[in-house]
Design an enzyme around this catalytic site. Structure first.
Site, short mmCIF file in Angstrom:
data_model
loop_
_atom_site.label_atom_id
_atom_site.label_comp_id
_atom_site.label_asym_id
_atom_site.label_seq_id
_atom_site.Cartn_x
_atom_site.Cartn_y
_atom_site.Cartn_z
N THR A 181 2.62 1.99 -8.65
CA THR A 181 2.41 3.44 -8.93
C THR A 181 3.83 4.21 -9.41
O THR A 181 3.97 4.73 -10.50
CB THR A 181 1.48 4.32 -8.18
OG1 THR A 181 0.35 3.22 -8.04
CG2 THR A 181 1.13 5.67 -8.89
N ASP B 64 9.92 -2.82 -9.33
CA ASP B 64 9.08 -2.54 -8.02
C ASP B 64 9.32 -3.82 -7.08
O ASP B 64 9.26 -5.13 -7.41
CB ASP B 64 7.58 -2.91 -8.55
CG ASP B 64 6.52 -3.05 -7.59
OD1 ASP B 64 6.87 -2.92 -6.25
OD2 ASP B 64 5.35 -3.03 -8.10
N ARG B 65 9.90 -3.43 -5.93
CA ARG B 65 10.39 -4.56 -4.85
C ARG B 65 11.47 -5.34 -5.25
O ARG B 65 11.40 -6.04 -6.41
CB ARG B 65 9.18 -5.33 -4.43
CG ARG B 65 9.54 -6.54 -3.34
CD ARG B 65 8.58 -7.09 -2.66
NE ARG B 65 7.64 -6.12 -1.82
CZ ARG B 65 6.24 -6.42 -1.64
NH1 ARG B 65 5.75 -7.50 -2.18
NH2 ARG B 65 5.65 -5.37 -0.90
N GLY C 100 0.99 -1.30 0.03
CA GLY C 100 0.35 0.05 0.01
C GLY C 100 0.68 1.20 -0.05
O GLY C 100 0.11 2.40 0.14
N TYR D 36 -1.85 -22.10 2.21
CA TYR D 36 -2.92 -21.47 2.84
C TYR D 36 -3.53 -22.61 3.53
O TYR D 36 -4.27 -22.29 4.58
CB TYR D 36 -3.68 -20.82 1.67
CG TYR D 36 -3.27 -19.50 1.66
CD1 TYR D 36 -2.91 -18.46 2.31
CD2 TYR D 36 -2.98 -18.95 0.22
CE1 TYR D 36 -2.63 -17.20 2.07
CE2 TYR D 36 -2.58 -18.01 -0.21
CZ TYR D 36 -2.25 -16.81 0.71
OH TYR D 36 -1.65 -15.58 0.44
N GLU E 226 -6.64 -8.04 -0.63
CA GLU E 226 -6.00 -7.41 0.78
C GLU E 226 -6.87 -6.97 1.72
O GLU E 226 -6.64 -6.51 2.57
CB GLU E 226 -5.34 -6.04 0.00
CG GLU E 226 -4.29 -6.38 -0.97
CD GLU E 226 -3.67 -4.84 -1.35
OE1 GLU E 226 -2.67 -5.02 -1.95
OE2 GLU E 226 -4.34 -4.04 -1.34
N GLY F 106 2.67 2.49 -2.49
CA GLY F 106 2.68 3.06 -3.96
C GLY F 106 3.75 2.67 -4.72
O GLY F 106 4.07 3.35 -5.70
N LYS F 107 4.48 1.65 -4.23
CA LYS F 107 5.60 1.04 -5.29
C LYS F 107 5.45 1.06 -6.65
O LYS F 107 6.14 1.50 -7.54
CB LYS F 107 6.20 -0.35 -4.46
CG LYS F 107 6.65 -0.09 -3.10
CD LYS F 107 7.29 -1.32 -2.79
CE LYS F 107 6.08 -2.86 -2.94
NZ LYS F 107 5.20 -2.41 -2.02
#
Length: 210
Positions: free
Chosen positions: A15, A78-79, A10, A43, A145, A12-13
């Site tokens: 964007t 991004d990351r 969240g 899971y 999310e 903003g990476k």
């Protein structure tokens, strides 16, 4: 050059990655880890499958890192693999979803891989408080999310702070982003660009950043 965008869920990476790629003419790169054959098992039994899931992610991120390093042009990512390991995997270990034995084996594997990697020329850290992260996550309304817990976001924020300010050895540009809306306010995006220019090209002094 190799530029990495870091920040919590969240922050903003994605964007910012797209906007910087367009502005500078850089190639944007995003995590190529959308599919993981261990995801369903994970899971169903998180502690049983955490090591397998994270090792698969590590393999994919390492493959992507090798492609980034072989590029002859500037890439903005991004990351990075580094926060995937030191933030998310470490957080799983701290929360008890990875055993000490599995975590140590995982980190030893990463240390071997790290010998074949180089740090980004600049890591841009989008620093955001938990309330601001929650507001952004609610605003974008992604279904997957909605189940995120505030405690989980806080734990990740703590891991980011430790990683950026106490572990990471490369160059970091920290952007305090709580009050920024760089997607919709051009002056906020210009502020970020000025900071990046100062770091990479020395075009502005810090006195011009504010």
């Amino acid at each position: 050059m190799y530029i990495a965008i870091a920040g919590n869920i969240g922050a903003g990476k994605t964007t910012l990655t797209k906007m910087l790629a367009k502005y500078y003419g850089w190639e944007p790169r995003f995590e190529s880890v959308g599919f993981n054959p261990y995801l369903e098992d994970y899971y169903n039994d998180i502690k049983r499958w955490s090591f397998c899931l994270e090792t698969y992610f590590l393999k994919e991120r390492f493959r992507d890192m090798l492609c980034v390093q072989q590029a002859t042009h500037t890439i903005v990512q991004d990351r990075s693999i580094f926060e995937g390991v030191h933030v998310f995997v470490t957080n799983n270990y701290r929360r008890g979803d990875l055993s000490k034995r599995d975590y140590q084996t995982y980190m030893e594997l990463f240390d071997l891989m790290k010998r074949m990697m180089r740090l980004p020329d600049l890591m841009i850290y989008l620093r955001k408080s938990v309330p601001a992260l929650v507001a952004q996550i609610q605003k974008r309304g992604r279904e997957y999310e909605k189940s995120l817990q505030i405690d989980y976001l806080k734990d990740l924020n703590d891991r980011y702070e430790d990683f950026i300010f106490h572990q990471y050895e490369g160059r970091v540009l920290t952007i305090e982003s709580d009050d920024l809306d760089f997607e919709h306010r051009p002056e906020d995006f210009r502020l970020i660009v000025n900071k990046i220019d100062a770091q990479l090209f020395g075009l502005f002094s810090e006195d011009n950043w504010n």
